[in-house]
Enzyme design. Structure first.
Site, mmCIF file in Angstrom:
data_model
loop_
_atom_site.group_PDB
_atom_site.id
_atom_site.type_symbol
_atom_site.label_atom_id
_atom_site.label_comp_id
_atom_site.label_asym_id
_atom_site.label_seq_id
_atom_site.Cartn_x
_atom_site.Cartn_y
_atom_site.Cartn_z
ATOM 1 N N CYS A 274 0.875 -1.172 0.000
ATOM 2 C CA CYS A 274 0.000 0.000 0.000
ATOM 3 C C CYS A 274 0.915 1.226 0.000
ATOM 4 O O CYS A 274 1.892 1.248 -0.743
ATOM 5 C CB CYS A 274 -0.952 -0.021 1.195
ATOM 6 S SG CYS A 274 -0.113 -0.108 2.800
ATOM 7 N N LYS A 275 0.637 2.202 0.838
ATOM 8 C CA LYS A 275 1.525 3.370 0.887
ATOM 9 C C LYS A 275 2.641 3.188 1.912
ATOM 10 O O LYS A 275 3.800 3.439 1.625
ATOM 11 C CB LYS A 275 0.732 4.639 1.214
ATOM 12 C CG LYS A 275 1.595 5.879 1.172
ATOM 13 C CD LYS A 275 0.793 7.147 1.321
ATOM 14 C CE LYS A 275 1.725 8.351 1.221
ATOM 15 N NZ LYS A 275 0.990 9.607 1.290
#
Length: 155
Positions: free
Chosen positions: A116-117
């Site tokens: 994800c981030k």
């Protein structure tokens, strides 16, 4: 398998907790989480992810929202399946998965790497996949932030 065992246990518990004189259910709650599969979730780093375009048998899933990908870009060879629909998409038919993502649906032993981030949503996605019976799930802890830094891209 775990879900099936849970449902059987829940039905048994429900039967026990019912009052024999009435059909009312006695007050009780189910804990939010019975176990943590974190120990069975592998961790990968940048070097492993960098090699994924050469390893098509492995699946890299980006669980960020599509708007986030528009802002930053995507790791090569990754497939975007937002966290909110990971369970649904990993449970879909082989044909539907291939049609939507252009990849074969992962099998129980397929190596699936989530990112994800910063690595938190991807861990949740990995736990979800493990609960669905996928046995070879991993989390790219550094996720997009690590990738972008090492590749000289915007975070």
């Amino acid at each position: 398998m775990f879900l099936r065992q849970f449902l059987v246990a829940a039905r048994t518990t429900y039967s026990i907790l019912r009052s024999p004189e009435t059909t009312q259910v006695l007050p009780w709650t189910i804990p939010q989480r019975f176990y943590s599969s974190v120990s069975s979730i592998g961790i990968v780093d940048y070097a492993v992810v960098k090699e994924l375009p050469n390893e098509p048998q492995k699946l890299l899933i980006d669980v960020r929202e599509p708007d986030e990908l528009k802002e930053t870009g995507q790791i090569p060879s990754s497939v975007n399946i937002p966290l909110g629909i990971v369970s649904q998409e990993l449970s879909t038919s082989n044909e539907a998965f291939k049609s939507k993502y252009g990849r074969d649906k992962p099998q129980p032993n397929t190596e699936i790497i989530f990112h994800c981030k910063i690595g938190k949503r991807s861990l949740k996605a990995a736990e979800t996949a493990a609960a669905l019976g996928f046995k070879n799930v991993k989390n790219y802890e550094g996720s997009w932030t690590d990738w972008a830094e090492r590749e000289g891209l915007a975070k």
